[in-house]
Scaffold this active site. Structure first.
Site, PDB file in Angstrom:
ATOM      1  N   ARG A 237      -1.619   1.197  -5.833  1.00  0.00           N
ATOM      2  CA  ARG A 237      -1.634   1.927  -4.564  1.00  0.00           C
ATOM      3  C   ARG A 237      -2.520   3.161  -4.717  1.00  0.00           C
ATOM      4  NH1 ARG A 237      -0.390  -1.845  -2.202  1.00  0.00           N
ATOM      5  NH2 ARG A 237       1.371  -2.234  -0.845  1.00  0.00           N
ATOM      6  N   GLU A 266      -6.686   3.600   3.851  1.00  0.00           N
ATOM      7  CA  GLU A 266      -7.536   2.405   3.943  1.00  0.00           C
ATOM      8  C   GLU A 266      -7.666   1.979   5.392  1.00  0.00           C
ATOM      9  OE1 GLU A 266      -5.834  -0.569   1.373  1.00  0.00           O
ATOM     10  OE2 GLU A 266      -5.781   0.785  -0.332  1.00  0.00           O
ATOM     11  N   HIS A 285      -9.337  -3.827  -1.387  1.00  0.00           N
ATOM     12  CA  HIS A 285      -7.914  -4.204  -1.474  1.00  0.00           C
ATOM     13  C   HIS A 285      -7.751  -5.734  -1.496  1.00  0.00           C
ATOM     14  CE1 HIS A 285      -3.615  -2.660  -0.539  1.00  0.00           C
ATOM     15  NE2 HIS A 285      -3.562  -3.798  -1.212  1.00  0.00           N
TER      16      HIS A 285
HETATM   17  C1  8YV Z   1      -1.464  -6.671   0.835  1.00  0.00           C
HETATM   18  C2  8YV Z   1      -0.596  -5.521  -1.114  1.00  0.00           C
HETATM   19  O1  8YV Z   1      -0.235  -7.085   1.255  1.00  0.00           O
HETATM   20  O2  8YV Z   1       1.204  -6.939  -1.619  1.00  0.00           O
HETATM   21  C3  8YV Z   1       0.811  -5.781  -1.502  1.00  0.00           C
HETATM   22  O3  8YV Z   1       1.560  -4.805  -1.682  1.00  0.00           O
HETATM   23  O4  8YV Z   1      -1.010  -4.401  -1.094  1.00  0.00           O
HETATM   24  C4  8YV Z   1      -1.494  -6.637  -0.689  1.00  0.00           C
HETATM   25  O5  8YV Z   1      -1.135  -7.842  -1.221  1.00  0.00           O
HETATM   26  C5  8YV Z   1      -2.515  -7.533   1.424  1.00  0.00           C
HETATM   27  O6  8YV Z   1      -3.722  -6.901   1.167  1.00  0.00           O
HETATM   28  C6  8YV Z   1      -2.370  -7.728   2.929  1.00  0.00           C
HETATM   29  O7  8YV Z   1      -2.623  -6.566   3.615  1.00  0.00           O
END
Ligand code: 8YV
Length: 328
Positions: A237, A266, A285
């Site tokens: 993160r 983001e 991401h």
């Molecule tokens: C996002 C993520 O969910 O699972 C997580 O915590 O940050 C990623 O897998 C994915 O980019 C969809 O927005």
């Protein structure tokens, strides 16, 4: 029952949801503007959301009928878990299925930093191959024999350790709690303090969730402790790094470089100072972004929502007392 999706999901998932619910899908700006989210959540029974949606107390209050929140992610730092549980809303998420994909991306970024893969690609496209033909030019460094420091030895951290082991790297780790001796042996990982990890690693990789305790833990204080030749990788993160401190650290070449898949806010645009630095590698991401993984995440997100709305336990439920909860 009525449900809201803050963004489209796979067609098979939408089809499945439409069998049971009246489905509304936001198709405009991402993230969905807060005012719009607040107006759309009214009268909805369920919500499918993503990490860029801020599901704070205001949104939860506005969801007068809301009973289930299913996030398409392993992270849930974007949801006010405490508020949701006080309202009796079941929050579910999609761990496990994305562990390997995220660990693979972490290795890809690490290899790129050490072996200058994308930098080489850019160099050729600029017509500069001729300039680096000498035997001492454009050298990277070996991964084998180098020390990888893993911050957060959860599922993804362990999967990274497992991969790095086959690259013959030495593995250090730091975690809230030391993992079992058996796991340490199988991963060939040695537990050290955060301080020692930053001081002695050739590459530090972050795998902790974003919580009040991990908020900007990586700041100039820790970055200054790193070797001048070391790299930082973040596929967890953005908010666990103080981005301003990192930009300064990279500008002053206090460390060799960084690879970032996640950011403070983001999406970032081309005006973000990180995009102007040559010693940073940035990706949009994409930790979980493989066709297979995203499909599994969609299946789980749908199933989680269906089970929660049927009054049953979802496959993966976020614990109400989770210490990862709370928006910052
Ligand atoms: C996002 C993520 O969910 O699972 C997580 O915590 O940050 C990623 O897998 C994915 O980019 C969809 O927005």
């Amino acid at each position: 029952m009525k449900i809201l999706l803050t963004r489209r999901l796979h067609d098979f998932a939408i089809k499945e949801l439409r069998k049971r619910y009246q489905v509304e899908i936001h198709s405009g700006r991402i993230p969905m503007p807060k005012k719009l989210l607040i107006s759309k959540i009214r009268e909805k029974d369920g919500l499918i959301c993503y990490p860029y949606d801020k599901i704070d107390a205001d949104v939860i209050e506005a969801g007068n009928k809301l009973r289930a929140i299913s996030t398409f992610s392993v992270g849930y730092d974007h949801i006010d878990i405490k508020r949701a549980s006080q309202r009796g809303i079941v929050v579910s998420y999609t761990p496990e299925v994305l562990t390997k994909a995220t660990a693979d991306l972490t290795m890809a970024l690490m290899i790129d930093l050490f072996r200058r893969v994308t930098e080489g690609d850019r160099l050729i496209r600029k017509g500069k191959w001729k300039a680096i033909l000498g035997p001492y030019e454009f050298l990277g460094s070996d991964l084998h024999g180098k020390t990888l420091g893993i911050v957060g030895m959860g599922r993804i951290g362990a999967a990274v350790a497992q991969r790095a082991r086959s690259f013959e790297m030495n593995i250090l780790y730091h975690n809230r709690k030391r993992v079992s001796a058996k796991m340490e042996r199988s991963l060939n990982a040695r537990y050290v303090s955060l301080d020692e990890l930053f001081r002695t690693s050739d590459v530090v990789s972050l795998h902790v969730p974003h919580t009040p305790k991990t908020h900007e833990i990586v700041n100039s204080g820790l970055l200054r402790k790193m070797k001048k030749t070391a790299f930082l990788v973040n596929t967890a993160r953005g908010k666990i790094i103080n981005e301003k401190d990192l930009v300064l650290t990279l500008k002053r070449k206090i460390i060799a470089g960084a690879a970032l898949d996640v950011f403070q806010t983001e999406p970032i645009g081309s005006s973000n100072p990180l995009t102007r630095l040559t010693n940073v590698l940035i990706t949009p991401h994409i930790g979980s972004a493989t066709a297979e993984t995203r499909r599994k995440m969609a299946e789980i997100a749908v199933k989680n929502l269906e089970l929660s709305l049927a009054g049953k336990r979802p496959i993966y439920q976020v614990k109400a007392e989770s210490n990862r909860s709370g928006l910052l």
